[in-house]
Design an enzyme around this catalytic site. Structure first.
Site, mmCIF file in Angstrom:
data_model
loop_
_atom_site.group_PDB
_atom_site.id
_atom_site.type_symbol
_atom_site.label_atom_id
_atom_site.label_comp_id
_atom_site.label_asym_id
_atom_site.label_seq_id
_atom_site.Cartn_x
_atom_site.Cartn_y
_atom_site.Cartn_z
ATOM 1 C CG PHE A 40 -1.827 1.060 1.514
ATOM 2 C CD1 PHE A 40 -3.077 1.061 0.945
ATOM 3 C CD2 PHE A 40 -1.502 2.081 2.400
ATOM 4 C CE1 PHE A 40 -3.991 2.073 1.241
ATOM 5 C CE2 PHE A 40 -2.402 3.091 2.697
ATOM 6 C CZ PHE A 40 -3.645 3.088 2.111
ATOM 7 N N GLY A 41 1.153 1.798 -1.177
ATOM 8 C CA GLY A 41 2.149 2.859 -1.320
ATOM 9 C C GLY A 41 1.587 4.244 -1.093
ATOM 10 C CG LEU A 42 -0.829 7.085 2.034
ATOM 11 C CD1 LEU A 42 -1.514 7.860 0.916
ATOM 12 C CD2 LEU A 42 -1.825 6.783 3.154
ATOM 13 N N GLY A 99 4.545 12.146 5.930
ATOM 14 C CA GLY A 99 4.005 10.931 6.521
ATOM 15 C C GLY A 99 2.559 11.100 6.920
ATOM 16 C CB ILE A 123 5.857 0.337 1.215
ATOM 17 C CG1 ILE A 123 5.931 1.833 0.876
ATOM 18 C CG2 ILE A 123 4.628 -0.311 0.581
ATOM 19 C CD1 ILE A 123 4.816 2.678 1.468
ATOM 20 C CD GLN A 147 9.979 -2.493 36.354
ATOM 21 O OE1 GLN A 147 10.441 -2.072 35.299
ATOM 22 N NE2 GLN A 147 10.652 -2.419 37.494
ATOM 23 N N GLY A 205 11.111 -8.588 35.001
ATOM 24 C CA GLY A 205 12.417 -8.230 35.521
ATOM 25 C C GLY A 205 13.512 -8.439 34.490
ATOM 26 C CD GLU A 234 -3.007 0.681 8.882
ATOM 27 O OE1 GLU A 234 -4.212 0.995 8.857
ATOM 28 O OE2 GLU A 234 -2.602 -0.460 8.665
ATOM 29 C CD GLU A 254 1.380 12.606 18.650
ATOM 30 O OE1 GLU A 254 1.857 12.473 19.794
ATOM 31 O OE2 GLU A 254 1.509 11.746 17.756
#
Length: 386
Positions: free
Chosen positions: A128-130, A136, A162, A343, A346, A370, A374
């Site tokens: 899927f070449g976006l 970005g 991609i 955690q 450990g 995807e 933000e």
């Protein structure tokens, strides 16, 4: 699926699918997961197994060799796979929702008949070449161009990050490209570029922080010529169509994230019941028990969010906000749970042979790919009218 939201129980057919994929994950995926991660090798044998099971065909109609299911069935499979191996889950997610789905949604009948049978069977993959260098999250900033020359498109530009673009079974990539202008704005279209096309170069794979067994490459197009009929969907509708694909994909990514969050819980419950410190199992200490309880709460809430988004999508109702909410809360749950699981384990949590260590490295991209956290906040704010 709505039965689950009211009663807490999935319908029988969904339960059986999840259990079948769970068995496959434990018997086929888990034994080779650490090996492929360490070697950064693509798990062809696992992909073949998923294809033989029909996982790549889950949401597609029987006309093209699919299983006749729906998008939620894909999400259930992704959740189970991601509990153990995010790279495998993402190979399926990208192969279906980003690779085959654009052709299924927007392709001509001829395009569907040519490409879908192999993609749906898992015998071939599509990229899927976006995303491009420098744009970005701003997908509308596409710089790759496609100019018509007679009965061909001439493509120039580059793409980055991609997935499934450079495997031995990759059949094609679909790329967004500027094909003109309308009212002073870029007109973006989507074009199918078969693997091996002259002028299309799959560059060396990235050296990634995580998802080591997932195939990811930058792509370059230099005077790359494809037939005019390789246009996917209407000219100028590429950007809008890919936004629809991304909305759906966010539900799938949320399912992957929930699988990670739950996988971390399951591993911690097991380990906390076995590991002893100061004469008792560590799970008997409230500090550990409370940490795992919070992890379980995150996984449960994130699952409800993606179930809700999927239910809206399948009912034909607006789901953009719900998908963004699911992607947001599930991605954060995966990251938070993988950190807490490390955690709990450990020192062993710092060892790459453990699932939780791999999840800790792998999970950060779930807050980025995807649509970053933000971007999800921006989309939710817009849907609220802000």
């Amino acid at each position: 699926m709505t039965d689950y939201l009211s009663t807490g129980t999935l319908p029988e057919e969904y339960q059986q699918l999840a259990l079948t994929v769970r068995d496959f994950t434990q018997q086929v995926v888990a034994p080779v997961s650490a090996k492929h991660d360490a070697e950064r090798s693509f798990p062809y044998e696992v992909v073949k197994g998923m294809g033989d099971m029909g996982l790549f065909g889950l949401p597609f109609s029987e006309e093209f060799g699919g299983m006749g299911g729906n998008y939620f069935t894909l999400c259930l499979a992704l959740e189970e796979l991601a509990k153990v191996d995010q790279s495998v889950a993402m190979t399926l997610e990208a192969g279906v929702s980003l690779g085959a789905m654009p052709i299924y949604r927007f392709g001509t009948q001829e395009q569907k008949e040519r490409y879908l049978p192999e993609l749906v069977a898992g015998q071939a993959l599509a990229g899927f070449g976006l995303t491009e260098p420098g744009c970005g999250s701003d997908a509308g900033g596409t710089r790759t161009t496609a100019v018509r020359d007679g009965d061909e498109w001439v493509i120039n530009g580059s793409k980055q990050f991609i997935t499934n673009s450079g495997t031995d079974i990759t059949k094609l990539v679909t790329v967004t490209a500027v094909t003109g202008q309308r009212d002073g704005k870029k007109e973006i279209s989507t074009i199918i570029v078969p693997s091996g096309t002259t002028g299309f170069v799959v560059e060396p794979p990235y050296h990634k922080l995580g998802w080591h067994a997932s195939d990811t490459h930058p792509l370059a197009f230099t005077d790359c010529r494809v037939p005019q009929e390789n246009l996917l969907g209407d000219e100028g509708r590429g950007y809008a169509n890919f936004l629809r694909i991304l909305d759906e994909g966010r539900i799938a990514i949320a399912a992957v994230s929930v699988g990670v969050a739950q996988g971390c819980v399951d591993e911690c419950v097991r380990y906390a019941g076995e590991r002893e410190a100061f004469g008792k199992t560590i799970g008997s200490y409230q500090a550990i028990a409370f940490k795992i309880a919070r992890m379980e709460a995150r996984a449960h809430a994130a699952r409800a969010a993606y179930y809700d988004a999927a239910a809206l999508m399948l009912s034909g109702k607006p789901f953009k906000k719900a998908a963004a909410v699911a992607k947001l809360v599930a991605g954060e749950a995966a990251m938070d749970n993988s950190r807490d699981a490390t955690q709990v384990f450990g020192g062993m949590g710092f060892m790459n042979e453990t699932v939780v260590a791999r999840h800790y490295r792998d999970s950060k991209i779930l807050e980025i790919g995807e649509g970053t956290t933000e971007v999800q906040l921006m989309l939710i704010g817009r849907e609220l009218g802000l």
